[in-house]
Design a protein around this motif. Structure first.
Motif, mmCIF file in Angstrom:
data_model
loop_
_atom_site.group_PDB
_atom_site.id
_atom_site.type_symbol
_atom_site.label_atom_id
_atom_site.label_comp_id
_atom_site.label_asym_id
_atom_site.label_seq_id
_atom_site.Cartn_x
_atom_site.Cartn_y
_atom_site.Cartn_z
ATOM 1 N N LEU A 858 -12.859 21.046 11.243
ATOM 2 C CA LEU A 858 -12.605 22.446 10.904
ATOM 3 C C LEU A 858 -11.138 22.735 10.610
ATOM 4 N N SER A 859 -10.295 21.758 10.696
ATOM 5 C CA SER A 859 -8.872 21.963 10.412
ATOM 6 C C SER A 859 -8.670 22.338 8.955
ATOM 7 N N GLN A 860 -7.732 23.238 8.711
ATOM 8 C CA GLN A 860 -7.371 23.631 7.354
ATOM 9 C C GLN A 860 -5.950 23.171 7.064
ATOM 10 N N ILE A 861 -5.808 22.345 6.048
ATOM 11 C CA ILE A 861 -4.521 21.735 5.725
ATOM 12 C C ILE A 861 -4.123 22.175 4.319
ATOM 13 N N PRO A 862 -3.170 23.140 4.180
ATOM 14 C CA PRO A 862 -2.820 23.652 2.849
ATOM 15 C C PRO A 862 -1.530 23.038 2.287
ATOM 16 N N VAL A 863 -1.479 22.972 0.976
ATOM 17 C CA VAL A 863 -0.221 22.718 0.278
ATOM 18 C C VAL A 863 -0.108 23.798 -0.801
ATOM 19 N N SER A 864 1.039 24.475 -0.822
ATOM 20 C CA SER A 864 1.282 25.531 -1.815
ATOM 21 C C SER A 864 2.236 25.011 -2.869
ATOM 22 N N ILE A 865 1.845 25.196 -4.118
ATOM 23 C CA ILE A 865 2.655 24.723 -5.240
ATOM 24 C C ILE A 865 3.276 25.927 -5.932
ATOM 25 N N PHE A 866 4.606 25.953 -5.989
ATOM 26 C CA PHE A 866 5.351 27.036 -6.612
ATOM 27 C C PHE A 866 6.083 26.505 -7.847
ATOM 28 N N LEU A 871 4.067 31.476 -7.071
ATOM 29 C CA LEU A 871 2.972 30.642 -6.569
ATOM 30 C C LEU A 871 2.016 30.294 -7.696
ATOM 31 N N VAL A 872 1.806 28.989 -7.919
ATOM 32 C CA VAL A 872 0.822 28.538 -8.907
ATOM 33 C C VAL A 872 -0.559 28.477 -8.251
ATOM 34 N N LYS A 873 -0.603 27.840 -7.080
ATOM 35 C CA LYS A 873 -1.881 27.730 -6.381
ATOM 36 C C LYS A 873 -1.641 27.161 -4.988
ATOM 37 N N THR A 874 -2.470 27.574 -4.054
ATOM 38 C CA THR A 874 -2.508 26.936 -2.744
ATOM 39 C C THR A 874 -3.791 26.111 -2.659
ATOM 40 N N VAL A 875 -3.634 24.826 -2.450
ATOM 41 C CA VAL A 875 -4.768 23.905 -2.341
ATOM 42 C C VAL A 875 -4.989 23.625 -0.863
ATOM 43 N N THR A 876 -6.188 23.921 -0.372
ATOM 44 C CA THR A 876 -6.479 23.745 1.050
ATOM 45 C C THR A 876 -7.591 22.723 1.238
ATOM 46 N N LEU A 877 -7.312 21.687 2.017
ATOM 47 C CA LEU A 877 -8.318 20.696 2.415
ATOM 48 C C LEU A 877 -8.699 20.937 3.870
ATOM 49 N N THR A 878 -9.815 20.397 4.263
ATOM 50 C CA THR A 878 -10.226 20.455 5.671
ATOM 51 C C THR A 878 -10.320 19.042 6.221
ATOM 52 N N ASN A 897 13.026 24.311 -21.080
ATOM 53 C CA ASN A 897 12.595 22.926 -20.851
ATOM 54 C C ASN A 897 12.810 22.446 -19.426
ATOM 55 N N THR A 898 12.982 23.376 -18.489
ATOM 56 C CA THR A 898 13.163 22.945 -17.097
ATOM 57 C C THR A 898 12.479 23.937 -16.168
ATOM 58 N N CYS A 899 12.060 23.458 -15.009
ATOM 59 C CA CYS A 899 11.538 24.352 -13.980
ATOM 60 C C CYS A 899 11.795 23.719 -12.616
ATOM 61 N N PHE A 900 11.681 24.553 -11.587
ATOM 62 C CA PHE A 900 11.788 24.071 -10.208
ATOM 63 C C PHE A 900 10.393 24.119 -9.596
ATOM 64 N N LEU A 901 9.945 22.960 -9.157
ATOM 65 C CA LEU A 901 8.603 22.805 -8.607
ATOM 66 C C LEU A 901 8.732 22.566 -7.105
ATOM 67 N N LYS A 902 8.090 23.440 -6.319
ATOM 68 C CA LYS A 902 8.164 23.290 -4.862
ATOM 69 C C LYS A 902 6.781 23.041 -4.303
#
Length: 920
Positions: A858-866, A871-878, A897-902
């Protein structure tokens, strides 16, 4: 922070002081303010919860660790008993009416929807509270002007309704204006609040500054830097403002109080320099001396009231009308006292250069064309707290006309029109008349042809480095002779935005933008926005300053210099050589969307405020790029709308502030504007950038364009590719191109050299200007690998959190590129920031495989991509996702031609592999 040289607590304290000193109190009936401790207050207006620390655009987008707004400051200070019921109602309403950010650059609305108030709600609030505080907010910003419409310059229907209902029920009301620019103020007489405060946009410490004034910790001492008229149509520039193609400056020198005090006193609600205090001051002239080049005043200021406070002393001059015609009063000197306790006094000295008392004759009516003259007659001086209240304190009398300085015709308009001037009316009053503006008689490009720099013969690489010039081993000319034509074309190109070669997320790299230039030991300089603090689009944090108008309203040069010493340290810590500011265009009209960045309608105040900021930054070896040179007085069609201005108005108003910044502030970096003035885009105006700036003022430095600005050949259209014409006029740097060597902007530098439209000597001159400037900046130390004791001390002040934000990896993508897994820290609470630079195609996709191991189902493990803080999307796995899953995200178009991806990991336990960026 202890005794560290860069102490954020001391920085914040100084900014808080500046925010408070910039607050202007317009009204305070029955001495309502300051409020006693534990006063029961009810707050109305949604802006109480979303304080505007600054405007938008390059002059305001500062990533900061915190912002103290009004509510935050109230809760921290705990000085008043705040009505929690009113607060709860607002908070519930805001859940359904969130803050609207807009979609994209300059899309944030100027105002936010206001909560409608029911009469019974206000009446209940009154039963529980003694005082109402009504907060009204406006943003401002680049690429968009204000409008004489509800929600911009005018109040909205809901705001008017709020004011009417609250002021009808509460006997004691305070209106707080958290705005960037002045707004329409007719409502003050209509609803009659007890107190009115312009608190402007006070940066990240602004809320503290507001509470300091409300509770009496600070006695207000701010003064208006603009005239507030009854109606927007009362400003003489309004009729000739905002055109798509051309604006005639028919008001000429009669801008702001120069117009109203001369022709329309009855149209003024609040005069220039006005501001109330909790205490009172007596001002007595105790000495006046007229010297050859200046008039000096000594004024004794005594605090005769019950509160400690500071007083602004202003000196105005009324020159004889003569043949030229003059404004009724012109600010010629000012100062601010130290903090005076009741019955305390001090003597201040104010020197007024006669240069600032003179008028410019662009027509020859005095017999001295193109000269600053003081016509014969009585020059009367007025001293006081604002332009209207100032009383006569003395005069000097000239028996004959005096010529102070003679120049040559420059930047004159190529079309004539009728400009405003005074004429004698009844009972000594002045009325408005008009006269034809003198037109251009000299071809400035002919002047250019007569003053071509000597070309230095090309020698190729002789082994000389720029440090050899610094050490006196070789002349700059001998050094520059080594640069090839390609080198010369490259050095006049800045790279950005967000060049990976300098501090991540900053505006530009300049100087050694190619390997060849780097090989000559030329430094790589770094520029960053802006007037409200350092803008770094990488997400790195910086300190958000009060806006320009707020700072100028303090009338406190010493305070601004002290504040910008901290800014200088912060720039140096971040390896940024020049801040793209201060902004210092005049407030010609309240509609200009960027007035919040700028200081005032008055050029003397503007110049002195800018000089103070420069002096502060110069203490730590960095500088500011003063902007926008000149007449950036509207945002609407700012790249093409032409300003048509008389030479007199340019000399006495629009150039004057910049002149002061150069001569008194030692400015050595300037930014030209987007639009044309009198037939020439400013980046290609020879007389502006060479004749006036360098020949007349003695400027030794660099001029850069605004970002992607146009230039033109005489009589031709503007084009971003006209770099050759820019260099010809000594606009040394074109900002910006993505890759200087590849010439991604496709400018005409090489073509101009080959066709001799611009000589090699002119390119060499700009190269020398750039190198001289770089030798004064910290970049010159960095290229030599020198770390000074100052740099070591500043490095020790960088926190671990800040170091993590600065640990940015650069990924260049041509087709596709793998992201090394060792770059990505997937532990809980960790963030990985990448600067992604695309080669060729300008859109891309991120793909990676992810899974979770060793976690409960039941654990929720998210990664947020900016991407660029969005915010582009938050991807959550369990915990169930133990098999590899592919994630694919379209990142869209990249700006420049450049961006900062977090990638931010809210919980630990996720694994990644096969991470890559591919162009699409």
């Amino acid at each position: 922070m202890g005794n560290r040289i860069f102490d954020l607590d001391r920085y914040a304290k100084k900014a808080r002081e500046a925010a408070a000193e910039g607050i202007v109190m317009l009204k305070n009936d029955n001495h309502l303010l300051p409020l006693a401790k534990d006063t029961k207050v009810a707050l109305f207006g949604r802006t109480q919860f979303h304080y505007y620390k600054s405007g938008t655009g390059s002059g305001g987008l500062v990533n900061t660790k915190y912002v103290i707004g009004i509510w935050e400051a109230l809760e921290m200070e705990k000085c008043f008993a705040v009505n929690k019921t009113v607060k709860a109602v607002y908070e519930d309403w805001l859940l359904e009416h969130p803050f609207e950010t807009g979609d994209g650059w300059a899309k944030e609305p100027w105002f936010q929807e206001e909560m409608p108030l029911k009469a019974e709600f206000v009446e209940e609030a009154r039963k529980e509270s003694d005082v109402a505080i009504i907060v009204i907010g406006r943003t401002a910003g680049e690429d968009k002007d204000n409008k004489a419409e509800d929600g911009s310059y005018l109040l909205t229907k809901e705001e008017r309704d709020m004011l009417n209902k609250v002021c009808a029920v509460f006997e004691r009301t305070i209106v707080v204006l958290n705005v960037g620019n002045i707004i329409d103020m007719k409502w003050v007489n209509e609803v009659n609040p007890s107190s009115v405060l312009y608190v402007w946009q006070g940066g990240q410490e602004g809320g503290h500054g507001i509470i300091d004034v409300l509770n009496g910790t600070v006695t207000p001492s701010g003064r208006l830097t603009d005239t507030i008229a009854s109606d927007i149509t009362d400003y003489p520039s309004t009729a000739n403002y905002g055109d798509d193609d051309r604006n005639l400056y028919k008001e000429d020198i009669y801008v702001g109080y120069r117009y109203f005090e001369t022709f329309a006193k009855d149209k003024v609600l609040y005069p220039f320099g006005f501001g109330l205090s909790y205490t009172a001051f007596d001002k007595e002239l105790v000495g006046m001396e007229a010297e050859e080049d200046k008039v000096t005043f000594q004024v004794k200021v005594t605090n005769t009231g019950e509160y400690e406070g500071k007083e602004v002393v202003q000196i105005y001059c009324q020159a004889p009308q003569g043949k030229l015609g003059k404004p009724a009063r012109v600010l010629c000197g000012f100062t601010k006292t130290k903090l005076l306790t009741p019955e305390d006094d001090t003597i201040v000295t104010i020197s007024c250069p006669k240069y600032f008392l003179a008028s410019y004759d662009d027509s020859g009516v005095t017999g001295h064309r193109y000269s600053y003259v003081m016509e014969e007659g009585s020059y009367q001086f007025y001293m006081g707290g604002d332009v209207r209240e100032a009383s006569r304190v003395g005069e000097i009398v000239l028996d004959t006309l005096t010529v102070l300085e003679t120049f040559e015709e420059v930047i004159a308009p190529d079309v004539s029109y009728q400009r405003m001037r005074p004429a004698a009316g009844e009972n000594g009053a002045l009325t408005i008349s008009y006269e034809a503006v003198p037109v251009r008689t000299v071809d400035p490009m002919k002047r250019r042809g007569e003053n071509l720099p000597v070309e230095v013969a090309y020698t190729g690489d002789q082994g000389w480095k720029l440090v050899d010039v610094f050490e006196g081993k070789v002349s700059m000319e001998t050094f520059i002779a080594q640069l090839s034509d390609e080198d010369l074309c490259c050095i006049v190109r800045g790279e950005g935005m967000c060049s990976p070669k300098v501090t991540p997320g900053t505006a530009s790299a300049f100087g050694a933008v190619t390997e060849s230039l780097e090989g000559f030991g030329i430094p790589l300089g770094c520029c960053a926005d802006g007037p409200s603090g350092i803008r770094m689009d990488s997400g790195s944090l910086a300190f958000a300053m009060p806006n320009g108008t707020c700072l100028a309203c303090s009338f406190n040069e010493e305070l601004l210099q002290e504040l910008y010493e901290f800014e200088g340290m912060e720039l140096r810590m971040n390896h940024i050589d020049t801040l793209l500011g201060p902004g210092m265009n005049l407030h010609r009209n309240p509609m200009n969307g960027r007035n919040f960045e700028y200081f005032s309608e008055d050029p003397l105040l503007t110049g002195r405020m800018a000089a103070a900021q420069l002096k502060g930054m110069h203490k730590y070896g960095v500088t500011g790029t003063i902007k926008h040179f000149i007449c950036n007085n509207q945002e609407h069609r700012r790249n093409d709308a032409e300003a048509i201005v008389s030479e007199r108005a340019l000399r006495e108003l629009y150039l004057r502030g910049f002149e002061i910044a150069v001569k008194e502030g030692d400015a050595y970096s300037i930014m030209s504007t987007y639009g044309p003035v009198n037939g020439f885009w400013t980046s290609t105006n020879y007389d502006l950038l060479t004749t006036v700036l360098r020949k007349e003022w003695g400027f030794k430095g660099i001029v850069m364009t605004d970002w992607w600005a146009k230039g033109n050949e005489p009589g031709g259209p503007g084009d971003v590719k006209n770099t050759s014409a820019m260099v010809r006029c000594q606009n040394d740097l074109y900002m910006v191109t993505t890759d200087a060597k590849a010439n991604t902007q496709q400018d005409d530098s090489m073509e101009g050299l080959i066709n001799n439209r611009t000589t090699r000597g002119e390119f060499q001159r700009s190269a020398m200007n750039i190198c001289y400037a770089l030798m004064k900046l910290p970049a010159f130390l960095r290229v030599q690998g020198i770390e000074t004791e100052l740099d070591r001390q500043l490095k020790e002040c960088i926190t671990e959190e800040e170091m993590e934000l600065r640990d940015i990896k650069i990924l260049e993508v041509e087709g596709e590129a793998e992201i090394p897994l060792e770059w990505i820290d997937t532990r809980k609470g960790k963030a990985t920031v990448l600067q992604v630079v695309l080669k060729g195609k300008n859109t891309a996709r991120l793909t990676f495989l992810s899974r979770v191991t060793g976690a409960e189902e039941l654990s929720q493990i998210p990664v947020s991509i900016f991407k660029d803080k969005q915010l582009v999307k938050t991807v959550t796995l369990t915990g169930k996702d133990s098999e590899w899953k592919e994630v694919s995200l379209d990142l869209g178009e990249f700006f420049g031609n450049t961006c900062f991806l977090k990638l931010y990991f809210g919980q630990g336990g996720m694994e990644l592999k096969e991470c890559k960026i591919e162009q699409i």
